[in-house]
Design a protein around this motif. Structure first.
Motif, short mmCIF file in Angstrom:
data_model
loop_
_atom_site.label_atom_id
_atom_site.label_comp_id
_atom_site.label_asym_id
_atom_site.label_seq_id
_atom_site.Cartn_x
_atom_site.Cartn_y
_atom_site.Cartn_z
N ASN A 196 -5.41 4.77 -5.32
CA ASN A 196 -5.18 5.87 -4.37
C ASN A 196 -3.71 6.25 -4.32
OD1 ASN A 196 -4.29 3.60 -3.12
ND2 ASN A 196 -5.76 3.66 -1.43
N ASP B 10 -3.78 -0.18 -6.47
CA ASP B 10 -2.63 0.15 -7.31
C ASP B 10 -1.35 -0.52 -6.81
OD1 ASP B 10 -3.39 2.08 -5.23
OD2 ASP B 10 -1.47 3.01 -5.69
N GLY B 11 -1.32 -0.90 -5.53
CA GLY B 11 -0.17 -1.67 -5.04
C GLY B 11 -0.30 -3.13 -5.45
N SER B 12 -1.42 -3.71 -5.13
CA SER B 12 -1.62 -5.14 -5.38
C SER B 12 -1.54 -5.53 -6.85
CB SER B 12 -3.00 -5.57 -4.85
OG SER B 12 -3.08 -5.43 -3.46
N MET C 256 -1.27 -9.77 -1.28
CA MET C 256 -1.38 -8.85 -2.42
C MET C 256 -0.94 -9.60 -3.67
SD MET C 256 0.47 -5.52 -0.74
CE MET C 256 0.42 -4.51 -2.23
N VAL D 134 -5.63 -7.30 -1.88
CA VAL D 134 -5.56 -7.12 -0.43
C VAL D 134 -5.25 -5.67 -0.10
CG1 VAL D 134 -4.25 -7.73 1.64
CG2 VAL D 134 -4.99 -9.51 0.05
N SER E 43 -1.29 4.80 -3.42
CA SER E 43 -0.62 4.44 -2.16
C SER E 43 -0.97 3.03 -1.74
CB SER E 43 -1.02 5.42 -1.05
OG SER E 43 -2.41 5.38 -0.85
N GLN F 193 -7.20 -1.78 1.51
CA GLN F 193 -8.45 -1.07 1.82
C GLN F 193 -9.56 -1.47 0.87
OE1 GLN F 193 -6.96 3.03 1.50
NE2 GLN F 193 -7.49 3.31 3.65
N HIS F 194 -9.23 -1.57 -0.41
CA HIS F 194 -10.26 -1.90 -1.40
C HIS F 194 -10.93 -3.23 -1.05
CE1 HIS F 194 -6.61 -3.92 -2.81
NE2 HIS F 194 -7.42 -4.83 -3.30
N GLY G 276 -2.74 1.84 0.56
CA GLY G 276 -3.73 2.54 1.37
C GLY G 276 -3.89 2.00 2.78
N LEU G 277 -3.91 0.70 2.94
CA LEU G 277 -4.15 0.15 4.27
C LEU G 277 -2.97 0.46 5.20
CD1 LEU G 277 -6.54 -1.31 5.52
CD2 LEU G 277 -5.39 -3.47 5.09
N GLY H 221 -3.63 -13.11 3.38
CA GLY H 221 -3.75 -11.70 2.97
C GLY H 221 -2.71 -11.33 1.94
C1 LIG Z 1 2.51 -9.66 -0.58
C2 LIG Z 1 2.13 -8.65 0.45
N1 LIG Z 1 3.04 -7.72 0.84
C3 LIG Z 1 2.70 -6.80 1.78
C4 LIG Z 1 1.47 -6.80 2.36
C5 LIG Z 1 1.09 -5.75 3.42
N2 LIG Z 1 0.00 -4.89 2.92
C6 LIG Z 1 -1.27 -5.12 3.27
S1 LIG Z 1 -2.33 -4.08 2.52
C7 LIG Z 1 -1.09 -3.28 1.74
C8 LIG Z 1 -1.38 -2.14 0.81
C9 LIG Z 1 -2.11 -2.57 -0.41
O1 LIG Z 1 -2.12 -1.52 -1.33
P1 LIG Z 1 -3.15 -1.50 -2.53
O2 LIG Z 1 -3.13 -2.77 -3.26
O3 LIG Z 1 -2.90 -0.27 -3.34
O4 LIG Z 1 -4.54 -1.42 -1.79
P2 LIG Z 1 -5.19 -0.20 -0.97
O5 LIG Z 1 -4.99 -0.50 0.48
O6 LIG Z 1 -4.50 1.05 -1.38
O7 LIG Z 1 -6.62 -0.25 -1.36
C10 LIG Z 1 0.15 -3.83 2.08
C11 LIG Z 1 1.47 -3.36 1.60
C12 LIG Z 1 0.57 -7.81 1.94
N3 LIG Z 1 -0.64 -7.92 2.47
N4 LIG Z 1 0.91 -8.70 0.98
#
Ligand SMILES: Cc1ncc(C[n+]2csc(CCOP(=O)(O)OP(=O)(O)O)c2C)c(N)n1
Ligand SMILES: [Mg+2]
Lengths: 103, 560
Positions: free
Chosen positions: B469, B442-444, B417, B389, B471, B391-392, B473-474, B415
């Protein structure tokens, strides 16, 4: 639509009585009142008694009428343990009579 | 009931047998004290394989991945207390996306319930709002009714998760079983109202500028072919929700792709002009509609859904039809007149030409869109595409040429992650002949990174494409666009070496950053079976566009 609304105790607030036939087991009441509480929709009055052989129960609810009521009824109807939902007008005698115990 | 010889069995053995009879062949989960009797019985099954995950959320999402890829009910397992609480997110996710799943949890012995016993938590109470239905089982005999019923409920009507909480003493209780119940199956669908279908057909025949709006229900009910047929017969430009992607091939002449927050300009603008919206298995989610009062302002609405509580929930329909969408479309089709609708199609064609989805860098695999396209170029439609979840996820939803229902696994409603990797593993185990790609961030990826171990152990054919990224990103994008560029807690100060991590877990790896021929390297990596971790750096300032600000009208798109 499911925005949080304050309970309206204003005079003139229209109330509705719902009559539910449900399976009688622990948990049914939580399923039903949970639908209301998670929408911050107050249930003003509740009565519940087993009927017949005790396999089912009847639940009476009084709630304030608002725009979400139709959606609430549809949600109640979806519950597996709810067999039937019937909508009455305000001032149903079941609550009038029980009212004696609250005086 | 089928007559068999009488056997004395424990509650656990009864459940194992019922699951076998149900056709379940694989169950992900993690054992613990309160579910050990069941594990002991499961160890004796010759039909069911257990997949030992590294976190119960992983087990929940693996079951979901299998259910999403196959459309069949899948099962996951956890012990009481922390095992059950770890499952909750995956259950809630299944509820919001209507995924058929049965979760089985152990519970402390009946006599200890309510005493704050070790690893006791009110699993039943916790799961009321996030399941379609749930059970706290009172006796071994009840299991004969509860287990088939759990499967029937998960699969029937609008699908969803069902939880069965089984106290340890019930798992150990011995009963005599002489007859076995029929496996729980999907109930027959209710007959839809013929008059409403007739009125809907008349509205479609009279409309000048109709649009077909497909939701996840089209995929769940197996109605993709009927939807495409209806669109073709009546010349209906077609939009899809995130959940419906794949229902109509994105390169179909009538497809306008995804609507809503990250839909193409032409898509949201066409909706603005339509005079009839035909919603099929869609629920008018705010990410799709934007500000509801401004959504399709000039349109009458036909709404077809199996769940009556979805009709009139957000938008009042002129004709609401409660029914299985496949069945309803089947009845609607012969009543809908063939219509070329040249004016409307040419208007939509103009919109598509003048404001299409912009995909800068589509030919350069070192950009987000280009990377996604390069991956797609290496695969055919048999591949399964999962995402996490962020931007990607949205870039993939916009740019990947999805053409098949059940091809696309993404966490839409919740949604979540952390969804992507375990869902991809579950799908790969359910359909081992397919290649499963998981686009992640990189977060998910860090939210269920431990499942790299499960994947390596099982040797699944999963390809993680990490769009790094450095970060969230979204979040970074929203802070940039809507919070005065006050970037806070969305940039990682330290970024782990993902390739070393993947290697440590026993995955093959590919770093696209250092590959001199990224397209060739990708093709090679995707063609080798087994778990492969592909890493690509992405500029953190890349944005998903266009974007509708949360709460704004869909016509007010930013960028793109
Ligand atoms: C479990 C969970 N915590 C927080 C969020 C809020 N959230 C939505 S997108 C996002 C960033 C995701 O980062 P990444 O996986 O690196 O994807 P990117 O947007 O960088 O492509 C966050 C924190 C979420 N959707 N799910
Ligand atoms: Mg990221």
């Amino acid at each position: 639509m499911n925005s949080i609304t304050k309970t309206n105790h204003e005079p003139g607030q229209v109330q509705t009585v719902l009559e539910l036939a449900v399976n009688n087991h622990a948990g049914v009441m939580s399923h039903i009142v949970g639908l209301f509480s998670r929408r911050a929709y107050n249930v003003e009055g509740i009565l519940c008694m087993p009927v017949g052989n005790g396999k089912t129960s009847r639940i009476w609810l009084t709630v304030n009428e608002d725009a979400r009521l139709e959606q609430m009824i549809r949600q109640i109807e979806k519950l597996e343990d709810v067999l039937d939902v019937h909508r009455h007008g305000a001032g149903h005698e079941v609550f009038e009579r029980v009212g004696e115990f609250f005086r | 009931m089928n007559k068999d010889t009488t056997e004395t069995l424990t509650g656990s053995q009864v459940v194992v047998r019922l699951l076998e009879r149900q056709g379940i062949r694989r169950i992900p989960g993690i054992p613990g004290g309160a579910i050990l009797p069941f594990y002991d019985a499961l160890s004796q099954s010759k039909l069911i394989e257990h997949v030992l995950t590294r976190h119960e959320q992983g087990a929940g999402f693996m079951a979901q991945g299998a259910a999403r890829a196959t459309g069949e009910v899948a099962v996951c397992l956890a012990t009481s207390g922390p095992g059950a609480t770890n499952l909750l997110t995956a259950i809630a996710d299944a509820k919001l996306d209507s995924i058929p799943m049965v979760a089985i949890t152990g519970q402390v012995p009946t006599s200890m319930i309510g005493t704050d016993a070790f690893q006791e938590v009110d699993t039943y109470g916790l799961t009321i709002p996030i399941t379609k239905h749930n059970f706290l089982v009172g006796s071994a005999r009840e299991l004969l009714e509860v287990i088939p019923k759990a499967f029937r409920l998960a699969a029937s009507g609008r699908p969803g998760p069902v939880l069965v909480d089984i106290p340890k003493d019930v798992q150990n209780e011995r009963i005599e079983v002489s007859e076995w119940p029929e496996p729980g199956r999907r109930d027959p669908v209710p007959e839809a109202d013929a008059d409403s279908i007739e009125r809907a057909a008349a509205m479609i025949n009279e409309a000048q500028r109709p649009i077909l709006y497909l939701g996840g229900g089209v995929v769940h009910s197996g109605a993709a072919a009927q939807s495409v047929e209806l669109a073709e017969k009546a010349s209906l430009p077609t939009v899809m929700t995130l959940m419906a992607l794949g229902a109509m091939p994105v390169d179909h002449a009538l497809s306008l792709g995804m609507l809503g927050m990250h839909g193409a300009r032409c898509t949201n603008l066409a909706l603005e002009e339509c005079d009839l919206l035909i919603a099929v298995g869609a629920r008018f989610d705010d990410r799709a509609t934007g500000k509801v009062s401004a959504f399709c302002p000039n349109a009458k609405i036909i709404h077809i859904d199996i769940d009556r509580s979805e009709l009139d929930k957000i938008k009042t329909a002129h004709v609401g039809i409660r029914g299985d969408v496949k069945q309803v479309l089947g009845k609607l089709l012969p009543q809908v007149k063939s219509n070329l609708r040249q004016d409307w199609l040419s208007r939509v064609g103009d919109l598509k030409a003048s404001c299409p989805l912009q995909m800068p860098g589509i030919d350069d695999p070192r950009t987000p869109y280009g990377l996604i396209r390069a991956v797609a170029d290496c695969l055919d439609d048999s591949a399964i595409i999962a995402t996490d979840v962020g931007q990607h996820q949205m870039w993939v939803a916009q740019a990947y040429p999805l053409r098949r229902p059940h091809q696309w696994l993404t966490s839409g409603g919740l949604g979540t992650m952390g969804f992507g990797l375990p869902a991809a593993i579950g799908a790969a185990m359910a359909q081992p002949e397919r290649t499963v790609v998981c686009f992640s961030g990189d977060g998910s990826i860090l939210m269920n990174i431990q499942e790299l171990a499960t994947a390596a152990e099982e040797g699944v054919n999963v390809k993680v494409v990490l769009m790094n990224n450095a970060s969230l990103g979204l979040v970074f994008q929203q802070q940039t666009m809507f919070y005065g560029q006050r970037i806070f807690s969305s940039k990682f100060k330290g970024v782990p070496d993902f390739l070393k991590i993947a290697e440590g877990f026993g995955w093959q790896t590919l770093d696209l950053d250092t590959a001199s021929e990224p397209k060739a390297a990708l093709a090679a990596a995707l063609s080798v079976r087994g778990p492969t971790f592909i890493h690509a750096s992405i500029d953190r300032h890349e944005q998903v566009l266009p974007m509708v600000a949360p709460g704004a009208a869909n016509k007010d798109m930013i960028g793109g």
